[in-house]
Structures are given as structure tokens and as C-alpha cells.
Design a protein around this motif. Sequence first.
Motif, PDB file in Angstrom:
ATOM      1  N   GLN A 268       0.797  -1.229   0.000  1.00  0.00           N
ATOM      2  CA  GLN A 268       0.000   0.000   0.000  1.00  0.00           C
ATOM      3  C   GLN A 268       0.831   1.282   0.000  1.00  0.00           C
ATOM      4  N   SER A 269       2.162   1.145   0.100  1.00  0.00           N
ATOM      5  CA  SER A 269       3.011   2.337   0.135  1.00  0.00           C
ATOM      6  C   SER A 269       3.250   2.916  -1.251  1.00  0.00           C
ATOM      7  N   VAL A 270       2.903   2.162  -2.288  1.00  0.00           N
ATOM      8  CA  VAL A 270       3.085   2.645  -3.655  1.00  0.00           C
ATOM      9  C   VAL A 270       1.802   2.383  -4.439  1.00  0.00           C
ATOM     10  N   ASP A 271       1.666   3.040  -5.580  1.00  0.00           N
ATOM     11  CA  ASP A 271       0.508   2.830  -6.441  1.00  0.00           C
ATOM     12  C   ASP A 271       0.719   1.523  -7.204  1.00  0.00           C
ATOM     13  N   THR A 272       0.303   0.443  -6.586  1.00  0.00           N
ATOM     14  CA  THR A 272       0.602  -0.874  -7.146  1.00  0.00           C
ATOM     15  C   THR A 272      -0.201  -1.173  -8.409  1.00  0.00           C
ATOM     16  N   THR A 273      -1.320  -0.522  -8.582  1.00  0.00           N
ATOM     17  CA  THR A 273      -2.092  -0.730  -9.812  1.00  0.00           C
ATOM     18  C   THR A 273      -1.313  -0.231 -11.011  1.00  0.00           C
ATOM     19  N   VAL A 274      -0.730   0.946 -10.872  1.00  0.00           N
ATOM     20  CA  VAL A 274       0.103   1.490 -11.948  1.00  0.00           C
ATOM     21  C   VAL A 274       1.308   0.585 -12.188  1.00  0.00           C
ATOM     22  N   LEU A 275       1.949   0.149 -11.098  1.00  0.00           N
ATOM     23  CA  LEU A 275       3.116  -0.713 -11.229  1.00  0.00           C
ATOM     24  C   LEU A 275       2.787  -2.021 -11.934  1.00  0.00           C
ATOM     25  N   SER A 276       1.691  -2.660 -11.541  1.00  0.00           N
ATOM     26  CA  SER A 276       1.342  -3.947 -12.145  1.00  0.00           C
ATOM     27  C   SER A 276       1.067  -3.785 -13.630  1.00  0.00           C
ATOM     28  N   ARG A 277       0.470  -2.689 -14.022  1.00  0.00           N
ATOM     29  CA  ARG A 277       0.168  -2.460 -15.438  1.00  0.00           C
ATOM     30  C   ARG A 277       1.442  -2.188 -16.232  1.00  0.00           C
ATOM     31  N   ARG A 278       2.338  -1.410 -15.653  1.00  0.00           N
ATOM     32  CA  ARG A 278       3.597  -1.121 -16.349  1.00  0.00           C
ATOM     33  C   ARG A 278       4.435  -2.394 -16.516  1.00  0.00           C
ATOM     34  N   TYR A 279       4.511  -3.181 -15.464  1.00  0.00           N
ATOM     35  CA  TYR A 279       5.314  -4.406 -15.576  1.00  0.00           C
ATOM     36  C   TYR A 279       4.628  -5.473 -16.406  1.00  0.00           C
ATOM     37  N   ALA A 280       3.318  -5.466 -16.434  1.00  0.00           N
ATOM     38  CA  ALA A 280       2.607  -6.381 -17.327  1.00  0.00           C
ATOM     39  C   ALA A 280       2.982  -6.088 -18.770  1.00  0.00           C
ATOM     40  N   ALA A 281       2.994  -4.812 -19.125  1.00  0.00           N
ATOM     41  CA  ALA A 281       3.377  -4.434 -20.490  1.00  0.00           C
ATOM     42  C   ALA A 281       4.819  -4.829 -20.767  1.00  0.00           C
ATOM     43  N   GLN A 282       5.688  -4.660 -19.776  1.00  0.00           N
ATOM     44  CA  GLN A 282       7.085  -5.065 -19.954  1.00  0.00           C
ATOM     45  C   GLN A 282       7.202  -6.561 -20.208  1.00  0.00           C
ATOM     46  N   MET A 283       6.435  -7.355 -19.461  1.00  0.00           N
ATOM     47  CA  MET A 283       6.508  -8.809 -19.640  1.00  0.00           C
ATOM     48  C   MET A 283       5.960  -9.224 -21.007  1.00  0.00           C
ATOM     49  N   VAL A 284       4.956  -8.508 -21.505  1.00  0.00           N
ATOM     50  CA  VAL A 284       4.450  -8.770 -22.857  1.00  0.00           C
ATOM     51  C   VAL A 284       5.534  -8.457 -23.877  1.00  0.00           C
ATOM     52  N   LEU A 285       6.212  -7.344 -23.693  1.00  0.00           N
ATOM     53  CA  LEU A 285       7.310  -6.980 -24.595  1.00  0.00           C
ATOM     54  C   LEU A 285       8.416  -8.024 -24.555  1.00  0.00           C
ATOM     55  N   LEU A 286       8.760  -8.428 -23.358  1.00  0.00           N
ATOM     56  CA  LEU A 286       9.828  -9.407 -23.191  1.00  0.00           C
ATOM     57  C   LEU A 286       9.447 -10.748 -23.805  1.00  0.00           C
ATOM     58  N   CYS A 287       8.213 -11.134 -23.611  1.00  0.00           N
ATOM     59  CA  CYS A 287       7.726 -12.406 -24.126  1.00  0.00           C
ATOM     60  C   CYS A 287       7.703 -12.418 -25.646  1.00  0.00           C
ATOM     61  N   HIS A 288       7.250 -11.330 -26.238  1.00  0.00           N
ATOM     62  CA  HIS A 288       7.069 -11.293 -27.698  1.00  0.00           C
ATOM     63  C   HIS A 288       8.318 -10.872 -28.455  1.00  0.00           C
ATOM     64  N   GLN A 289       9.241 -10.149 -27.800  1.00  0.00           N
ATOM     65  CA  GLN A 289      10.408  -9.675 -28.541  1.00  0.00           C
ATOM     66  C   GLN A 289      11.261 -10.842 -29.031  1.00  0.00           C
ATOM     67  N   GLU A 290      11.203 -11.968 -28.307  1.00  0.00           N
ATOM     68  CA  GLU A 290      11.961 -13.137 -28.724  1.00  0.00           C
ATOM     69  C   GLU A 290      11.418 -13.734 -30.019  1.00  0.00           C
ATOM     70  N   GLU A 291      10.172 -13.405 -30.348  1.00  0.00           N
ATOM     71  CA  GLU A 291       9.550 -13.944 -31.547  1.00  0.00           C
ATOM     72  C   GLU A 291       9.818 -13.085 -32.776  1.00  0.00           C
ATOM     73  N   GLU A 292      10.411 -11.905 -32.542  1.00  0.00           N
ATOM     74  CA  GLU A 292      10.656 -11.002 -33.657  1.00  0.00           C
ATOM     75  C   GLU A 292      11.860 -11.477 -34.472  1.00  0.00           C
ATOM     76  N   PRO A 293      11.672 -11.826 -35.733  1.00  0.00           N
ATOM     77  CA  PRO A 293      12.802 -12.318 -36.538  1.00  0.00           C
ATOM     78  C   PRO A 293      13.801 -11.215 -36.830  1.00  0.00           C
ATOM     79  N   ASP A 294      15.058 -11.502 -36.630  1.00  0.00           N
ATOM     80  CA  ASP A 294      16.109 -10.519 -36.898  1.00  0.00           C
ATOM     81  C   ASP A 294      17.399 -11.276 -37.196  1.00  0.00           C
ATOM     82  N   GLU A 295      17.422 -11.938 -38.339  1.00  0.00           N
ATOM     83  CA  GLU A 295      18.541 -12.806 -38.676  1.00  0.00           C
ATOM     84  C   GLU A 295      19.832 -12.030 -38.918  1.00  0.00           C
ATOM     85  N   GLU A 296      19.723 -10.807 -39.424  1.00  0.00           N
ATOM     86  CA  GLU A 296      20.920 -10.039 -39.748  1.00  0.00           C
ATOM     87  C   GLU A 296      21.554  -9.407 -38.523  1.00  0.00           C
ATOM     88  N   ASP A 297      20.736  -9.088 -37.538  1.00  0.00           N
ATOM     89  CA  ASP A 297      21.253  -8.421 -36.343  1.00  0.00           C
ATOM     90  C   ASP A 297      20.731  -9.138 -35.108  1.00  0.00           C
TER      91      ASP A 297
END
Length: 316
Positions: A268-297
Motif C-alpha cells: 500500500q506504500s506505492v501505487d501498485t495498480t500502476v506498477l502492475s500495469r507497467r510491468y505487465a506491459a514489460q513482460m508482454v514486450l519481453l515475451c514477444h520480442q523473442e519472436e521477432e525475426p532478426d537474422e541479420e542483427d
Amino acid sequence: MNSKLKLCCDLLCKNAAEVQAGFSYASDPVMALAVSSMYTAEAERVNLKELITARKLLDAVKNLSDDEPDGVRLAAIASMAVTGKPEEYLEDLKKVLSLLDKAKSRDVEYKLFSALLLADNIWPEDYEEYVERTKEIYRRMREEHRWLTSVEDLPFAALLSVSGYEVDDLIIEMEMDYDILEKEFPDNNALQTLTHILALYDLDVEEECHKALRIKEQLEDRGFSFAEEIDVTILGMLTTLSQEADKIVADTVEAAEYLEGFSFFKDQSVDTTVLSRRYAAQMVLLCHQEEEPDEEDPTSMHKIAYSLLRLLMLVE
């Protein structure tokens, strides 16, 4: 929730619990989560010994330990530790900082921030070239939007320099994005941040702008906010994923609901709703970035941009 996304969320929270319990400098839940995300991005468990070693090394460096805000210092410590070679990383960081000193930036915080991005993503023999590119991009930003561009944009200039795109092309695309989205974002500073991220990717300008708006509208309908720079940065990165807007939104909402069940997101010392949403988006990015093809780099722009996002979470 798909298994990969669940694993990312689980690892984030396990790492955060270990950091909070064993690394006093990051005992605050916000800091613990931010450090955790750095290890989670590498699919690794936290190494407390490396964090402690990295802190001692940084504390011993004159003019690099006392003046920076705690969040920026912690970003440097975590960046050193996660490599597993903190001494070597620190030497690289000092080299980049010595070059950035010549840029005459008056803000130590954002200079260190920029140095971390370059040290993470550029070979040492190329530091001078990319510091010069960073300075040139920042100068051009100020030419286009003098009243909007400040030292806070220096890390974004560093990020854009790593993209490898020609400076003229980056500036042109940012201006095109700005013109299309200007009426949809009352905060021009937030809009400028969004254009920095969108310019990193070789996508159709109108399509990416419309996709960004679809994601923004759908997430706002579910209570997400894009009032802060960090949230607009997340929006830009979500937009660049290859998945459709509906899929990105569904995954982000599902991950946020899942994270809210962990103790870290009940403090309760922080706005955990905002935090959970921000980190949820980060985990989506992390999860999907591995699927992005980038053979040259093998070091994709998704991974590089994610390194900026992890750092931003430490100075929010």
C-alpha cells in the motif's frame, strides 16, 4: 495466459522477492522490481553476490557515486551485475562517460543514463562514433522542437543513435509521426517521447500511428493511463510488436491481472495498480520480442529499446 508470458511474470516476482530480502540498497518494492526486470530480461535468477560486488565497485569510483540519484546509481549497479563481469562493464562505462563529458551536458543523471545505454549495446571500439551520433541527433531534436527538447531527451538520442538509421531519416520520421498524432496527445512532451520510439523501427508511418492509437484507446478503456513519459514509452514499444493491437492489449490486461495476485503488487506504500500495469506491459514486450525475426542483427531494436525501458523504471 500463454505459458511463456506466465513464466516471465513468475520470474519477475521471484527475482524481486530475492532482491528485496537480500540487497538492502533495493529493499523498496519499486526498486526491487526494477532490478528484477533486468535479470528477468536475461531469463536469469538474481545473483545477490554480483549486485553487492557491483555496488562496492561503483562506490569506489570518484565522481561516480555520490552525485547521481539513487535510481540512476542502482541502474548502473544492476547493469554491471547482470553482465556477470562488473569490473569489465564499469571500465566500459567510464570510457563512454569520458566521451560524453565532451558533450558538455550539465545533467549528470541523464549523461550516466545515456552512457549505460551505449555501454550495453555498442562495442567499445565504436563508442566515439556513437557518442558523436548521439550528440548530432540531440542537436537536431533541439532544432526541430527547441522548447520540448531537454536533457531528459539525451538517453533517447543515445537510443536512436544505436538504431543505425541515418540521422536525417530519423528526424524526418519523427516529424511525420508528430504531425499525425499531434491532435491525439495534448501533452507535447509525451508525444515527442512516443515519436522517438516509433522512429526506431522501419514501419509504415501511418500504420504505426494508427496502431498506437488503437492500443492506447483499448488500454485506456481498461483503466491504463498514458500521462507519464514511461507509459508513453511503453505504448510506443507495444506498437512495434508484430502482433495485432487486440492481441497485445489482451495479453497486457491478462498479465496485469495476474501480477496483482503477487504480494509485491499489494504494497500500500506505492501505487501498485500502476506498477502492475507497467510491468505487465514489460513482460508482454519481453515475451514477444523473442519472436521477432532478426537474422541479420542478433541484437534486435526490441532488445535495445527494452534496455531503455528497464532504466526508466528506476528513475520514475
